[in-house]
Design a protein around this motif. Sequence first.
Motif, PDB file in Angstrom:
ATOM      1  N   GLU A 181      31.488  -0.040   4.239  1.00  0.00           N
ATOM      2  CA  GLU A 181      30.850  -1.345   4.411  1.00  0.00           C
ATOM      3  C   GLU A 181      30.163  -1.841   3.136  1.00  0.00           C
ATOM      4  O   GLU A 181      29.656  -2.951   3.099  1.00  0.00           O
ATOM      5  CB  GLU A 181      29.819  -1.268   5.561  1.00  0.00           C
ATOM      6  CG  GLU A 181      28.540  -0.458   5.296  1.00  0.00           C
ATOM      7  CD  GLU A 181      28.692   1.069   5.444  1.00  0.00           C
ATOM      8  OE1 GLU A 181      29.787   1.592   5.151  1.00  0.00           O
ATOM      9  OE2 GLU A 181      27.694   1.720   5.809  1.00  0.00           O
ATOM     10  N   ASN A 196      25.202  -2.699  -1.352  1.00  0.00           N
ATOM     11  CA  ASN A 196      24.748  -1.329  -1.619  1.00  0.00           C
ATOM     12  C   ASN A 196      23.371  -1.390  -2.274  1.00  0.00           C
ATOM     13  O   ASN A 196      23.245  -1.689  -3.455  1.00  0.00           O
ATOM     14  CB  ASN A 196      25.758  -0.646  -2.544  1.00  0.00           C
ATOM     15  CG  ASN A 196      25.386   0.797  -2.830  1.00  0.00           C
ATOM     16  OD1 ASN A 196      24.265   1.208  -2.557  1.00  0.00           O
ATOM     17  ND2 ASN A 196      26.316   1.545  -3.388  1.00  0.00           N
ATOM     18  N   SER A 197      22.337  -1.099  -1.522  1.00  0.00           N
ATOM     19  CA  SER A 197      20.989  -1.119  -2.103  1.00  0.00           C
ATOM     20  C   SER A 197      20.566   0.267  -2.577  1.00  0.00           C
ATOM     21  O   SER A 197      19.777   0.395  -3.514  1.00  0.00           O
ATOM     22  CB  SER A 197      19.975  -1.659  -1.091  1.00  0.00           C
ATOM     23  OG  SER A 197      19.938  -0.835   0.049  1.00  0.00           O
ATOM     24  N   ASN A 198      21.109   1.300  -1.957  1.00  0.00           N
ATOM     25  CA  ASN A 198      20.706   2.658  -2.375  1.00  0.00           C
ATOM     26  C   ASN A 198      21.046   2.920  -3.838  1.00  0.00           C
ATOM     27  O   ASN A 198      20.337   3.644  -4.525  1.00  0.00           O
ATOM     28  CB  ASN A 198      21.402   3.708  -1.511  1.00  0.00           C
ATOM     29  CG  ASN A 198      20.836   3.755  -0.107  1.00  0.00           C
ATOM     30  OD1 ASN A 198      19.749   3.247   0.138  1.00  0.00           O
ATOM     31  ND2 ASN A 198      21.581   4.345   0.812  1.00  0.00           N
ATOM     32  N   GLY A 244      24.380   8.584   2.341  1.00  0.00           N
ATOM     33  CA  GLY A 244      25.229   8.263   3.488  1.00  0.00           C
ATOM     34  C   GLY A 244      26.265   9.349   3.750  1.00  0.00           C
ATOM     35  O   GLY A 244      26.444  10.284   2.961  1.00  0.00           O
ATOM     36  N   GLY A 245      26.899   9.208   4.897  1.00  0.00           N
ATOM     37  CA  GLY A 245      28.020  10.093   5.215  1.00  0.00           C
ATOM     38  C   GLY A 245      27.647  11.531   5.520  1.00  0.00           C
ATOM     39  O   GLY A 245      28.522  12.399   5.569  1.00  0.00           O
ATOM     40  N   GLY A 292      21.895   7.690   4.632  1.00  0.00           N
ATOM     41  CA  GLY A 292      22.373   6.380   4.202  1.00  0.00           C
ATOM     42  C   GLY A 292      21.356   5.274   4.393  1.00  0.00           C
ATOM     43  O   GLY A 292      21.251   4.352   3.572  1.00  0.00           O
ATOM     44  N   ASN A 293      20.562   5.362   5.446  1.00  0.00           N
ATOM     45  CA  ASN A 293      19.585   4.308   5.690  1.00  0.00           C
ATOM     46  C   ASN A 293      18.643   4.189   4.502  1.00  0.00           C
ATOM     47  O   ASN A 293      18.081   5.196   4.039  1.00  0.00           O
ATOM     48  CB  ASN A 293      18.773   4.630   6.952  1.00  0.00           C
ATOM     49  CG  ASN A 293      19.486   4.143   8.195  1.00  0.00           C
ATOM     50  OD1 ASN A 293      19.878   2.978   8.270  1.00  0.00           O
ATOM     51  ND2 ASN A 293      19.665   5.036   9.155  1.00  0.00           N
TER      52      ASN A 293
HETATM   53  P1  AMP Z   1      25.349   6.681   7.193  1.00  0.00           P
HETATM   54  O1  AMP Z   1      24.344   7.729   6.827  1.00  0.00           O
HETATM   55  O2  AMP Z   1      26.497   6.662   6.252  1.00  0.00           O
HETATM   56  O3  AMP Z   1      25.741   6.803   8.632  1.00  0.00           O
HETATM   57  O4  AMP Z   1      24.605   5.301   7.032  1.00  0.00           O
HETATM   58  C1  AMP Z   1      23.473   4.984   7.818  1.00  0.00           C
HETATM   59  C2  AMP Z   1      23.112   3.535   7.652  1.00  0.00           C
HETATM   60  O5  AMP Z   1      22.748   3.275   6.313  1.00  0.00           O
HETATM   61  C3  AMP Z   1      24.221   2.560   7.954  1.00  0.00           C
HETATM   62  O6  AMP Z   1      23.666   1.417   8.586  1.00  0.00           O
HETATM   63  C4  AMP Z   1      24.755   2.191   6.594  1.00  0.00           C
HETATM   64  O7  AMP Z   1      25.389   0.938   6.586  1.00  0.00           O
HETATM   65  C5  AMP Z   1      23.521   2.213   5.773  1.00  0.00           C
HETATM   66  N1  AMP Z   1      23.836   2.533   4.388  1.00  0.00           N
HETATM   67  C6  AMP Z   1      24.544   3.599   3.965  1.00  0.00           C
HETATM   68  N2  AMP Z   1      24.657   3.597   2.639  1.00  0.00           N
HETATM   69  C7  AMP Z   1      23.995   2.511   2.192  1.00  0.00           C
HETATM   70  C8  AMP Z   1      23.754   1.973   0.902  1.00  0.00           C
HETATM   71  N3  AMP Z   1      24.217   2.575  -0.185  1.00  0.00           N
HETATM   72  N4  AMP Z   1      23.042   0.822   0.824  1.00  0.00           N
HETATM   73  C9  AMP Z   1      22.563   0.226   1.929  1.00  0.00           C
HETATM   74  N5  AMP Z   1      22.739   0.698   3.172  1.00  0.00           N
HETATM   75  C10 AMP Z   1      23.465   1.822   3.319  1.00  0.00           C
END
Ligand code: AMP
Length: 395
Positions: A181, A196-198, A244-245, A292-293
């Motif tokens: 995303e 991508n804010s992270n 994330g992931g 990821g959050n």
């Molecule tokens: P995840 O840990 O991959 O399941 O992501 C958890 C949440 O964080 C989801 O809502 C993602 O869309 C959001 N997220 C993951 N990576 C990023 C990122 N680099 N920047 C902003 N939001 C993110």
Amino acid sequence: MLSIEEALQKLLSAAHPVDTHEWLPLALAQGRILATPLVSRVSVPPLDNSAMDGYAVRCSEWAKDHLFPVSQRIPAGRLGTDLAPGSVARIFTGAPVPPNADAIVMQEDCVVEGDHIRITRQPGLGDHIRRASEDFATGQVILSAGTRLGPAQIGLAAAAGAAILQVIRPLKVAVFFTGDELKAPGEALGPGQIYNSNRATLTALLHQIGCLVVDLGDVPDTLDATITALQQATASADVIVTSGGVSVGEEDHVKAALTQLGRLDMWKVAMKPGKPLAFGRIGEADFLGLPGNPVSAFVVFCLFARPFLQARMGMLPGHLTTFTIAAGFDKPKFGNRREFMRARIENGQAILYPNQSSGALSSLAWAEGLVDIPAETPIKCGDRVQYIPLASLLS
Ligand code: AMP
Ligand code: MG
């Protein structure tokens, strides 16, 4: 679930400091970590000297209304001669105290009458004399190995005569960000996509502690792409940090990829925001997988990745500044995890940002600190709560 202390302890015990050093001139040493103890080559001050503009005297000669001749004048950077009996020496701040003088009288306590002075207040032995070596002495260790060099430490090194400092080479940290995303700011967003804010937050956090960032960008949510990114990262860095992931969803491939390439521990840390923290090793590189959050990624970085990376950089362990303050809020609901809430201090009380979602970056941008609430603890307005200023996590 692990407590924060347990998880941090496990991480720190696995953090082996970089052992390559380099020499840098003082002007380039800001933010770097000193590799070897700094030993002073001089004493500061080099000689007993005056802390005031005034007169060097012999205390035993003082008498009320007595007129003393001024027998010499000693500015900073010059040596005086033996103080002639019955006389005083004009002296300035930083100038060496002449032999046989035993106090400095400040000029405010003197009345000048022609080329004589009267001293209106009885001097005491040693008044206004800064003793040789009272700051530090030749051969003394003035900065320990592992010290982070800021303006004061660099100034101290200069005062000790060091022109160059031996520092630890910067830690190379490869970063990538998982998520189909994700788009880069500046690009157009498709349906359901987010920026991508992270990447921005974590890069800034890493730069702040002096890491070199190797940015591998966004990585799609497939096993192959995750494996390729990890291989690239291993080739170029001491530590890999991702976001994330790391959950156990079908779109989360970090765990599988790492298990194939190296080894991985998945920790559930009893904290909110946060919880999943992945720690592992591939080849010569350490791996840290952040949630990821965005708020979770920030908090987990500050509480875990930052002290881990600082230990890898050879920095002496620091401590978190916290204090207690009255809660300016009610929080009747409680859970089984320690909670870090985005807060500010207003009128002597901690107040909370209304949206405490782990996805709401506006809460962090608004906050000046985190209120640290133990598990199973309801809070009533006026209760004392622990407050961590963000500055102490970021400095
Ligand atoms: P995840 O840990 O991959 O399941 O992501 C958890 C949440 O964080 C989801 O809502 C993602 O869309 C959001 N997220 C993951 N990576 C990023 C990122 N680099 N920047 C902003 N939001 C993110
Ligand atoms: Mg994801």
